[in-house]
Design a protein around this motif. Sequence first.
Motif, PDB file in Angstrom:
ATOM      1  N   ASN A 187      25.175  -1.963   5.874  1.00  0.00           N
ATOM      2  CA  ASN A 187      26.493  -1.898   5.237  1.00  0.00           C
ATOM      3  C   ASN A 187      26.908  -3.213   4.603  1.00  0.00           C
ATOM      4  OD1 ASN A 187      27.039   0.819   6.067  1.00  0.00           O
ATOM      5  ND2 ASN A 187      27.319   0.031   8.123  1.00  0.00           N
ATOM      6  N   ALA A 188      25.975  -4.158   4.511  1.00  0.00           N
ATOM      7  CA  ALA A 188      26.300  -5.482   3.975  1.00  0.00           C
ATOM      8  C   ALA A 188      26.985  -5.347   2.624  1.00  0.00           C
ATOM      9  CB  ALA A 188      25.034  -6.318   3.849  1.00  0.00           C
ATOM     10  N   GLN A 189      27.978  -6.169   2.441  1.00  0.00           N
ATOM     11  CA  GLN A 189      28.756  -6.264   1.219  1.00  0.00           C
ATOM     12  C   GLN A 189      29.690  -5.078   0.974  1.00  0.00           C
ATOM     13  OE1 GLN A 189      28.875  -9.270  -0.262  1.00  0.00           O
ATOM     14  NE2 GLN A 189      27.462  -9.820   1.364  1.00  0.00           N
ATOM     15  N   GLU A 190      29.936  -4.278   2.006  1.00  0.00           N
ATOM     16  CA  GLU A 190      30.966  -3.248   1.908  1.00  0.00           C
ATOM     17  C   GLU A 190      32.308  -3.962   1.752  1.00  0.00           C
ATOM     18  OE1 GLU A 190      31.234   0.230   2.114  1.00  0.00           O
ATOM     19  OE2 GLU A 190      29.054   0.291   1.841  1.00  0.00           O
ATOM     20  N   PRO A 191      33.207  -3.437   0.949  1.00  0.00           N
ATOM     21  CA  PRO A 191      34.494  -4.103   0.733  1.00  0.00           C
ATOM     22  C   PRO A 191      35.256  -4.432   2.019  1.00  0.00           C
ATOM     23  CG  PRO A 191      34.191  -2.383  -0.895  1.00  0.00           C
ATOM     24  CD  PRO A 191      33.049  -2.257   0.089  1.00  0.00           C
ATOM     25  N   ALA A 192      35.229  -3.553   3.007  1.00  0.00           N
ATOM     26  CA  ALA A 192      35.947  -3.826   4.259  1.00  0.00           C
ATOM     27  C   ALA A 192      35.337  -5.007   5.003  1.00  0.00           C
ATOM     28  CB  ALA A 192      35.959  -2.588   5.151  1.00  0.00           C
ATOM     29  N   LEU A 193      34.007  -5.115   4.987  1.00  0.00           N
ATOM     30  CA  LEU A 193      33.348  -6.238   5.655  1.00  0.00           C
ATOM     31  C   LEU A 193      33.657  -7.545   4.950  1.00  0.00           C
ATOM     32  CD1 LEU A 193      29.822  -4.756   6.496  1.00  0.00           C
ATOM     33  CD2 LEU A 193      31.859  -4.856   7.940  1.00  0.00           C
ATOM     34  N   ILE A 194      33.654  -7.525   3.642  1.00  0.00           N
ATOM     35  CA  ILE A 194      33.977  -8.727   2.872  1.00  0.00           C
ATOM     36  C   ILE A 194      35.416  -9.145   3.141  1.00  0.00           C
ATOM     37  CG2 ILE A 194      34.287  -9.638   0.541  1.00  0.00           C
ATOM     38  CD1 ILE A 194      31.874  -7.841  -0.260  1.00  0.00           C
ATOM     39  N   ALA A 195      36.331  -8.178   3.119  1.00  0.00           N
ATOM     40  CA  ALA A 195      37.744  -8.486   3.359  1.00  0.00           C
ATOM     41  C   ALA A 195      37.962  -9.052   4.756  1.00  0.00           C
ATOM     42  CB  ALA A 195      38.593  -7.230   3.149  1.00  0.00           C
ATOM     43  N   PHE A 196      37.315  -8.446   5.754  1.00  0.00           N
ATOM     44  CA  PHE A 196      37.468  -8.950   7.116  1.00  0.00           C
ATOM     45  C   PHE A 196      36.906 -10.364   7.223  1.00  0.00           C
ATOM     46  CE2 PHE A 196      36.111  -9.702  11.464  1.00  0.00           C
ATOM     47  CZ  PHE A 196      37.306  -9.497  12.126  1.00  0.00           C
ATOM     48  N   GLY A 197      35.729 -10.587   6.678  1.00  0.00           N
ATOM     49  CA  GLY A 197      35.116 -11.915   6.730  1.00  0.00           C
ATOM     50  C   GLY A 197      35.985 -12.977   6.085  1.00  0.00           C
ATOM     51  N   ARG A 198      36.561 -12.629   4.952  1.00  0.00           N
ATOM     52  CA  ARG A 198      37.454 -13.582   4.268  1.00  0.00           C
ATOM     53  C   ARG A 198      38.691 -13.875   5.105  1.00  0.00           C
ATOM     54  NH1 ARG A 198      36.949 -11.119  -1.824  1.00  0.00           N
ATOM     55  NH2 ARG A 198      34.949 -12.101  -2.319  1.00  0.00           N
ATOM     56  N   ALA A 199      39.204 -12.846   5.775  1.00  0.00           N
ATOM     57  CA  ALA A 199      40.385 -13.042   6.625  1.00  0.00           C
ATOM     58  C   ALA A 199      40.061 -13.951   7.807  1.00  0.00           C
ATOM     59  CB  ALA A 199      40.921 -11.694   7.096  1.00  0.00           C
ATOM     60  N   VAL A 200      38.890 -13.755   8.414  1.00  0.00           N
ATOM     61  CA  VAL A 200      38.473 -14.628   9.521  1.00  0.00           C
ATOM     62  C   VAL A 200      38.340 -16.058   9.021  1.00  0.00           C
ATOM     63  CG1 VAL A 200      36.583 -15.193  11.109  1.00  0.00           C
ATOM     64  CG2 VAL A 200      37.351 -12.831  10.879  1.00  0.00           C
ATOM     65  N   ARG A 201      37.655 -16.229   7.900  1.00  0.00           N
ATOM     66  CA  ARG A 201      37.464 -17.575   7.347  1.00  0.00           C
ATOM     67  C   ARG A 201      38.802 -18.233   7.024  1.00  0.00           C
ATOM     68  NH1 ARG A 201      33.178 -17.628   3.130  1.00  0.00           N
ATOM     69  NH2 ARG A 201      31.860 -18.018   4.921  1.00  0.00           N
ATOM     70  N   ALA A 202      39.725 -17.468   6.443  1.00  0.00           N
ATOM     71  CA  ALA A 202      41.038 -18.028   6.104  1.00  0.00           C
ATOM     72  C   ALA A 202      41.785 -18.479   7.352  1.00  0.00           C
ATOM     73  CB  ALA A 202      41.854 -16.992   5.327  1.00  0.00           C
ATOM     74  N   GLU A 203      41.750 -17.668   8.401  1.00  0.00           N
ATOM     75  CA  GLU A 203      42.424 -18.039   9.652  1.00  0.00           C
ATOM     76  C   GLU A 203      41.755 -19.260  10.268  1.00  0.00           C
ATOM     77  OE1 GLU A 203      45.267 -18.058  12.488  1.00  0.00           O
ATOM     78  OE2 GLU A 203      45.236 -16.660  10.809  1.00  0.00           O
ATOM     79  N   ARG A 204      40.438 -19.267  10.274  1.00  0.00           N
ATOM     80  CA  ARG A 204      39.685 -20.379  10.863  1.00  0.00           C
ATOM     81  C   ARG A 204      39.962 -21.677  10.125  1.00  0.00           C
ATOM     82  NH1 ARG A 204      35.271 -22.720   9.271  1.00  0.00           N
ATOM     83  NH2 ARG A 204      34.507 -21.089   7.875  1.00  0.00           N
TER      84      ARG A 204
END
Length: 80
Positions: A7-24
């Motif tokens: 499922n790599a590069q699914e929009p939900a995975l990308i959005a979640f990853g970006r949210a984690v990175r932003a919080e971090r």
Amino acid sequence: MPISSPNAQEPALIAFGRAVRAERTGQGVSQEELALRSGIDRSYLGAIERGEQNAGLLHLVRIAAALDTPLAKILAHAGL
């Protein structure tokens, strides 16, 4: 290096990853530090942040706890 999820590069995975990175990064926490705090391998955490891994619920909970942030806040930031 972790094996890529089908499922790599699914929009939900990308959005979640970006949210984690932003919080971090907003907290001034390095990826390595977050990996240590959450007990997740740094390369796997990086793959989550890049939207390459479909992380399981326990990993999501551990990431949120390590950031002292409700998982719901990260999901909302991701629009999920």
